[in-house]
Write a protein that holds these residues in place. Structure first.
Motif, PDB file in Angstrom:
ATOM      1  N   LEU A  14       0.823  -1.213   0.000  1.00 43.26           N
ATOM      2  CA  LEU A  14       0.000   0.000   0.000  1.00 43.26           C
ATOM      3  C   LEU A  14       0.856   1.262   0.000  1.00 43.26           C
ATOM      4  N   HIS A  15       0.303   2.309  -0.622  1.00 44.59           N
ATOM      5  CA  HIS A  15       1.032   3.574  -0.684  1.00 44.59           C
ATOM      6  C   HIS A  15       0.263   4.691   0.021  1.00 44.59           C
ATOM      7  N   LEU A  16       0.829   5.872  -0.024  1.00 43.46           N
ATOM      8  CA  LEU A  16       0.196   6.998   0.685  1.00 43.46           C
ATOM      9  C   LEU A  16      -1.214   7.278   0.167  1.00 43.46           C
ATOM     10  N   GLY A  17      -1.433   7.034  -1.121  1.00 39.50           N
ATOM     11  CA  GLY A  17      -2.772   7.239  -1.694  1.00 39.50           C
ATOM     12  C   GLY A  17      -3.788   6.328  -1.009  1.00 39.50           C
ATOM     13  N   HIS A  18      -3.385   5.072  -0.719  1.00 35.11           N
ATOM     14  CA  HIS A  18      -4.288   4.162  -0.006  1.00 35.11           C
ATOM     15  C   HIS A  18      -4.530   4.668   1.413  1.00 35.11           C
ATOM     16  N   TYR A  19      -3.458   5.176   2.015  1.00 36.43           N
ATOM     17  CA  TYR A  19      -3.614   5.630   3.398  1.00 36.43           C
ATOM     18  C   TYR A  19      -4.641   6.760   3.473  1.00 36.43           C
ATOM     19  N   PHE A  20      -4.433   7.795   2.644  1.00 34.94           N
ATOM     20  CA  PHE A  20      -5.326   8.959   2.739  1.00 34.94           C
ATOM     21  C   PHE A  20      -6.689   8.700   2.086  1.00 34.94           C
ATOM     22  N   GLY A  21      -6.742   7.716   1.170  1.00 33.92           N
ATOM     23  CA  GLY A  21      -8.018   7.428   0.521  1.00 33.92           C
ATOM     24  C   GLY A  21      -8.883   6.449   1.307  1.00 33.92           C
ATOM     25  N   VAL A  22      -8.250   5.523   2.035  1.00 30.53           N
ATOM     26  CA  VAL A  22      -9.040   4.479   2.692  1.00 30.53           C
ATOM     27  C   VAL A  22      -8.706   4.333   4.188  1.00 30.53           C
ATOM     28  N   LEU A  23      -7.437   4.036   4.468  1.00 29.72           N
ATOM     29  CA  LEU A  23      -7.088   3.643   5.837  1.00 29.72           C
ATOM     30  C   LEU A  23      -7.381   4.724   6.874  1.00 29.72           C
ATOM     31  N   LYS A  24      -7.134   5.967   6.491  1.00 28.99           N
ATOM     32  CA  LYS A  24      -7.369   7.069   7.441  1.00 28.99           C
ATOM     33  C   LYS A  24      -8.849   7.073   7.851  1.00 28.99           C
ATOM     34  N   ASN A  25      -9.694   6.835   6.873  1.00 31.81           N
ATOM     35  CA  ASN A  25     -11.130   6.782   7.135  1.00 31.81           C
ATOM     36  C   ASN A  25     -11.479   5.582   8.028  1.00 31.81           C
ATOM     37  N   TRP A  26     -10.863   4.451   7.752  1.00 33.34           N
ATOM     38  CA  TRP A  26     -11.126   3.251   8.565  1.00 33.34           C
ATOM     39  C   TRP A  26     -10.710   3.485  10.024  1.00 33.34           C
ATOM     40  N   LEU A  27      -9.584   4.198  10.198  1.00 36.17           N
ATOM     41  CA  LEU A  27      -9.117   4.443  11.571  1.00 36.17           C
ATOM     42  C   LEU A  27     -10.178   5.204  12.364  1.00 36.17           C
ATOM     43  N   GLU A  28     -10.864   6.117  11.677  1.00 36.30           N
ATOM     44  CA  GLU A  28     -11.932   6.865  12.368  1.00 36.30           C
ATOM     45  C   GLU A  28     -13.157   5.978  12.578  1.00 36.30           C
ATOM     46  N   LEU A  29     -13.497   5.208  11.551  1.00 41.97           N
ATOM     47  CA  LEU A  29     -14.705   4.369  11.637  1.00 41.97           C
ATOM     48  C   LEU A  29     -14.601   3.325  12.746  1.00 41.97           C
ATOM     49  N   GLN A  30     -13.407   2.744  12.903  1.00 44.00           N
ATOM     50  CA  GLN A  30     -13.278   1.670  13.899  1.00 44.00           C
ATOM     51  C   GLN A  30     -13.487   2.179  15.328  1.00 44.00           C
ATOM     52  N   GLU A  31     -13.359   3.498  15.499  1.00 43.15           N
ATOM     53  CA  GLU A  31     -13.589   4.076  16.830  1.00 43.15           C
ATOM     54  C   GLU A  31     -15.077   4.192  17.133  1.00 43.15           C
ATOM     55  N   LYS A  32     -15.883   4.352  16.071  1.00 42.96           N
ATOM     56  CA  LYS A  32     -17.295   4.677  16.318  1.00 42.96           C
ATOM     57  C   LYS A  32     -18.280   3.567  15.963  1.00 42.96           C
ATOM     58  N   HIS A  33     -17.867   2.634  15.122  1.00 48.93           N
ATOM     59  CA  HIS A  33     -18.839   1.673  14.606  1.00 48.93           C
ATOM     60  C   HIS A  33     -18.381   0.227  14.787  1.00 48.93           C
ATOM     61  N   ASP A  34     -19.330  -0.678  14.519  1.00 52.47           N
ATOM     62  CA  ASP A  34     -19.018  -2.106  14.536  1.00 52.47           C
ATOM     63  C   ASP A  34     -18.486  -2.440  13.128  1.00 52.47           C
ATOM     64  N   CYS A  35     -17.169  -2.418  12.984  1.00 60.59           N
ATOM     65  CA  CYS A  35     -16.576  -2.513  11.632  1.00 60.59           C
ATOM     66  C   CYS A  35     -16.049  -3.903  11.315  1.00 60.59           C
ATOM     67  N   LYS A  36     -16.241  -4.264  10.058  1.00 60.67           N
ATOM     68  CA  LYS A  36     -15.580  -5.460   9.539  1.00 60.67           C
ATOM     69  C   LYS A  36     -14.786  -5.019   8.323  1.00 60.67           C
ATOM     70  N   PHE A  37     -13.487  -5.285   8.362  1.00 60.16           N
ATOM     71  CA  PHE A  37     -12.640  -4.941   7.224  1.00 60.16           C
ATOM     72  C   PHE A  37     -12.067  -6.239   6.667  1.00 60.16           C
ATOM     73  N   PHE A  38     -12.190  -6.414   5.359  1.00 60.40           N
ATOM     74  CA  PHE A  38     -11.713  -7.692   4.823  1.00 60.40           C
ATOM     75  C   PHE A  38     -10.787  -7.520   3.622  1.00 60.40           C
ATOM     76  N   ILE A  39      -9.919  -8.512   3.483  1.00 65.78           N
ATOM     77  CA  ILE A  39      -9.008  -8.557   2.342  1.00 65.78           C
ATOM     78  C   ILE A  39      -9.756  -9.298   1.228  1.00 65.78           C
ATOM     79  N   ALA A  40     -10.050  -8.569   0.158  1.00 69.60           N
ATOM     80  CA  ALA A  40     -10.937  -9.105  -0.882  1.00 69.60           C
ATOM     81  C   ALA A  40     -10.124  -9.885  -1.915  1.00 69.60           C
ATOM     82  N   ASP A  41      -9.627 -11.063  -1.500  1.00 65.47           N
ATOM     83  CA  ASP A  41      -8.738 -11.796  -2.410  1.00 65.47           C
ATOM     84  C   ASP A  41      -9.477 -12.401  -3.599  1.00 65.47           C
ATOM     85  N   TRP A  42     -10.747 -12.771  -3.434  1.00 67.85           N
ATOM     86  CA  TRP A  42     -11.489 -13.258  -4.603  1.00 67.85           C
ATOM     87  C   TRP A  42     -11.718 -12.122  -5.599  1.00 67.85           C
ATOM     88  N   HIS A  43     -11.927 -10.941  -5.079  1.00 65.13           N
ATOM     89  CA  HIS A  43     -12.115  -9.805  -5.995  1.00 65.13           C
ATOM     90  C   HIS A  43     -10.849  -9.506  -6.793  1.00 65.13           C
TER      91      HIS A  43
END
Ligand code: SF4
Length: 417
Positions: A14-43
């Motif tokens: 992963l690169h900085l684009g992934h961090y600011f596009g996705v992971l940063k958002n997930w870090l906030e979501l995991q604090e407030k919600h019941d989150c499931k994050f998955f590695i979409a290997d079939w996709h």
């Protein structure tokens, strides 16, 4: 608190684009919600089915990247898609009730095809020494076309190239290759090169990799990924909205046909990362222009020094324009307000050189990456322990998915084993 689900394809580190596009958002979501994050290997297989050699390693790298950025198994369930076979079962059952036209009309399917074709055309022309200018053109596409004389210069503005292809592609009768050929020649490209490029597009292998049932039906798999956990919200970029709509439609159709089992999930619109690659194009592994979360200090320093700046600023004594400079765009994310304001003023008055400006940026990116690097070292020391975290998460996810499938089978009156 909502049930949130989100996934990422394991296509490489992963690169900085992934961090600011996705992971940063997930870090906030995991604090407030019941989150499931998955590695979409079939996709990842939907368009990369030939390239499975690196799949396992990519999953490993993804595990390390997520955990080192602070995605926390204590706060969210982390799992690997292919470990929960129920996703495939539900996708199969959904495929029975999903009209084919819903998939064929799916705009992101068309958009992906557009991007593949366009990228081919662009790379082909660049390979034939056509100069593709990336600065914004002085006039609109229509004005340029009106004035075009067809005099062969073998130069074109990227924006005109894209617009021409866009108009040819999104044509009611299919891709209008004839029109595309005429326009590109009129805009100044050599006839022979244009004819070869268009012939390859028309008759070659471009796009064949996505001409599979798996690719066409991947929104159905995505619907199964989401609905099997009865997720209520899915963080997505604007381009993914049609997929969520399709998921809602599938849920509705299932509920109407059999039983009210699935909620209709809502899209949590997230802003796409605007962070460009070091050459100004979209940050991507395939352009070789990304700064990775796993890059060491020296690599980051080197990449920052290679970054494109204001193209008009040739000498240190030339005043610069931070608004057209990639380095300045990066400063917005990594540098404090006061320093940004100083750079802005000094750049315009030629009181700071680009090398100095880049040094400040490299230092700040490294400061941002240091804690991530530290955690990465820890994880790499005992990788099986952290892979186990994903195995446990997969077990947890499977238990929920299995309960949903019992409900589904019952509602559909399927044979019980
Ligand atoms: S001084 Fe900084 S902001 Fe100005 S052109 Fe150079 S790198 Fe860009």
């Amino acid at each position: 608190m909502k049930k949130v689900l989100s996934g990422m394809r394991p296509t490489g580190k992963l690169h900085l684009g992934h961090y600011f596009g996705v992971l940063k958002n997930w870090l906030e979501l995991q604090e407030k919600h019941d989150c499931k994050f998955f590695i979409a290997d079939w996709h990842a297989l939907t368009n990369k089915y030939k390239e499975t050699d690196e799949l396992k390693e990519n999953i490993r790298q993804m595990i390390i990247d997520w955990l080192s950025c602070g995605i926390d198994p204590e706060k969210a369930t982390l799992f690997i898609q292919s470990g929960v076979k129920e996703h495939a079962e539900l996708a199969l059952l959904f495929s029975m009730i999903t009209p084919k036209s819903w998939l064929e009309l799916n705009p992101s399917y068309k958009d992906l095809k557009f991007n593949l074709y366009y990228q081919y055309l662009r790379d082909f022309l660049a390979g034939k020494q056509v100069k593709i200018n990336q600065t914004p053109p002085p006039e609109s596409f229509d004005e340029a076309l009106e004035k075009a004389t067809g005099k062969q210069k073998n130069k074109i503005f990227e924006e005109y190239l894209r617009e021409a292809f866009h108009r040819a592609f999104y044509n009611k009768k299919g891709i209008d290759f004839k029109w595309l050929k005429e326009v590109l020649i009129k805009l100044g490209l050599q006839k022979k090169i244009v004819e070869e490029a268009v012939k390859n597009l028309e008759e070659g292998d471009v796009g064949k990799d996505i001409d599979t049932l798996g690719f066409l039906a991947y929104p159905v798999l995505q619907a199964a990924d989401i609905l099997i956990y009865k997720a209520e919200a899915v963080p997505v970029g604007e381009d993914q909205l049609p997929h969520i709509e399709l998921t809602r439609e599938i849920a509705r159709r299932f509920n109407n046909l059999y039983d009210q089992i699935f909620p209709e999930p809502e899209a949590m619109l997230t802003e796409e990362s605007k962070l460009p690659g070091i050459d100004g194009r979209k940050m991507s592994k395939s352009y070789n222009n990304a700064i990775y979360l796993s890059d060491d200090t020296e690599t980051v320093n080197k990449k920052v020094m290679e970054m494109k700046t204001d193209p008009q600023r040739v000498r240190k004594t030339d005043p610069g324009n931070p608004e057209v400079c990639i380095v300045f765009e990066y400063h917005q994310l990594f540098t404090d307000r006061q320093t940004i304001s100083d750079i802005d003023t000094k750049c315009r008055k030629a009181e700071i050189g680009c090398v100095e400006c880049k040094k400040i940026l490299a230092e700040n990116i490294n400061r941002f990456l240091d804690p991530i690097r530290e955690r990465r070292k820890e994880i790499e020391k005992d990788l099986p322990k952290y892979e186990k975290v994903f195995q446990d998460g997969t077990e947890k996810a499977r238990a929920i998915a299995s309960d949903t499938m019992m409900e589904v089978r019952k509602a559909m009156k399927l044979w019980e084993f």
